[in-house]
Scaffold this active site. Structure first.
Site, PDB file in Angstrom:
ATOM      1  N   TYR A  44       0.837  -1.193   0.000  1.00 37.87           N
ATOM      2  CA  TYR A  44       0.000   0.000   0.000  1.00 37.87           C
ATOM      3  C   TYR A  44       0.871   1.242   0.000  1.00 37.87           C
ATOM      4  CZ  TYR A  44       0.877   0.914   4.984  1.00 37.87           C
ATOM      5  OH  TYR A  44       1.458   1.209   6.186  1.00 37.87           O
ATOM      6  N   HIS A 113      -0.404 -21.073  -0.593  1.00 33.50           N
ATOM      7  CA  HIS A 113       0.646 -20.130  -0.218  1.00 33.50           C
ATOM      8  C   HIS A 113       1.496 -19.683  -1.401  1.00 33.50           C
ATOM      9  CE1 HIS A 113      -0.474 -21.279   3.845  1.00 33.50           C
ATOM     10  NE2 HIS A 113       0.356 -20.366   4.335  1.00 33.50           N
ATOM     11  N   LYS A 159       6.431  -1.871   2.100  1.00 30.33           N
ATOM     12  CA  LYS A 159       5.239  -1.247   2.679  1.00 30.33           C
ATOM     13  C   LYS A 159       4.073  -2.213   2.493  1.00 30.33           C
ATOM     14  CE  LYS A 159       3.106   3.323   3.175  1.00 30.33           C
ATOM     15  NZ  LYS A 159       3.470   3.503   4.594  1.00 30.33           N
ATOM     16  N   GLU A 191      12.475   2.134  14.396  1.00 29.62           N
ATOM     17  CA  GLU A 191      11.490   3.170  14.071  1.00 29.62           C
ATOM     18  C   GLU A 191      10.315   3.071  15.035  1.00 29.62           C
ATOM     19  OE1 GLU A 191      10.241   2.367  10.050  1.00 29.62           O
ATOM     20  OE2 GLU A 191       9.927   0.251  10.461  1.00 29.62           O
ATOM     21  N   LEU A 215      11.097   0.986   7.424  1.00 25.66           N
ATOM     22  CA  LEU A 215      10.436   1.450   6.214  1.00 25.66           C
ATOM     23  C   LEU A 215      10.994   2.831   5.897  1.00 25.66           C
ATOM     24  CD1 LEU A 215       8.247   1.137   4.013  1.00 25.66           C
ATOM     25  CD2 LEU A 215       6.709   2.364   5.550  1.00 25.66           C
TER      26      LEU A 215
END
Length: 294
Positions: A44, A113, A159, A191, A215
């Protein structure tokens, strides 16, 4: 391709985009066998919008491209098509300061999977949501954070819509009654749950390296630019937990929270306990970038 017919939304039912069609959010449906639903097999992106214009759109699309490539999903749109889609959605939004959420999953297939063979068509979804900007109190007084051990997976550079680790981290902040968490892995800073963390020491802005443990927020590139503009030294390197706790200033950043000063970590004041001079310079430079879109 996007269908030409654009459906007008009704009050409280925003227009969204799903697989080539614009329509009311209440009517947007996907299969329960969509791999984004079954496996979290998708990525996303969130693009902030100011004054009706995307902020750092090229960088957001570049990160989307990187995420897609890392999980082997073919890019479903060209750069021009993405820009057109974002602009179309913003044109239908009730507020010209908002955010556009984009999600792409591998598509609908039998539950297995392994990647489906032959490949299926990716599911593409996008919507506009209100953007809750930082409050005056957050900007002027700072936010409170607590520290936790980073227990997420080792591909944080993607992401991914698989955000359970981040959900659990964010809930730790909620349970503690604070704004965010600072995560440490093997004695080093990574983070927050939903943001990047910045350390200021001796007037220099320092952040963890861009690798698989974090990220790469769009503000990584933006802060490097802003620091150069206002004469603040900037460095990416391994940052220890001890350095983080003894920082002169800490800051957090994300698309929706922009940049905010951290006043408290684990109940202890950061520096003076008030927003510091480096934050003030970066905040002013950041605000100038936003104002330039008007």
């Amino acid at each position: 391709m996007v269908q030409n017919m654009l459906i007008q939304g009704v009050s409280g039912d925003p227009i969204v985009y799903l697989n080539g069609v614009f329509g009311p959010l209440s009517e947007a449906k996907i299969s329960v066998l969509d791999r984004g639903f079954i496996f979290g097999d998708g990525v996303y992106e969130v693009v902030p919008i100011y004054h009706g214009k995307p902020f750092r759109m090229a960088q957001h699309l570049a990160r989307l491209e990187r995420s897609l490539a890392k999980i082997h999903i073919q890019q479903p749109m060209t750069k021009a098509q993405w820009e057109g889609l974002v602009n179309d959605l913003v044109a239908k939004a009730p507020d010209n300061t908002c955010m556009v959420y984009i999600q792409i999953s591998r598509g609908v297939a039998k539950r297995d999977h392994g990647y489906p063979v032959p490949a299926v068509t990716p599911t593409v979804f996008a919507m506009v949501s209100p953007m809750s900007l930082p409050t005056a109190a957050q900007r002027e007084k700072g936010v409170r954070l607590v520290s936790i051990r980073d227990e997420r997976w080792l591909h944080c550079d993607i992401k991914s819509v698989s955000l359970l680790g981040n959900v659990l981290a964010k809930q730790a902040a909620v349970d503690a009654g604070v704004d965010e968490v600072v995560q440490f892995r093997d004695g080093n800073l990574t983070e927050g749950a939903t943001c990047n963390i910045w350390v200021v020491q001796d007037g220099k802005v320092i952040a963890p390296l861009k690798n698989n443990l974090v990220l790469e927020g769009i503000r990584y590139g933006l802060f490097e630019e802003l620091c150069a503009e206002v004469g603040i030294p900037f460095e990416l390197r391994v940052v220890s937990e001890a350095e983080t706790r003894s920082a002169d200033e800490l800051m957090m950043s994300s698309a929706t929270r922009e940049v905010l000063p951290v006043a408290e970590l684990d109940g202890n004041p950061v520096g003076s306990g008030k927003p510091g001079p480096v934050y003030q310079k970066l905040r002013a430079a950041y605000d100038a970038r936003i104002a330039a879109l008007a």
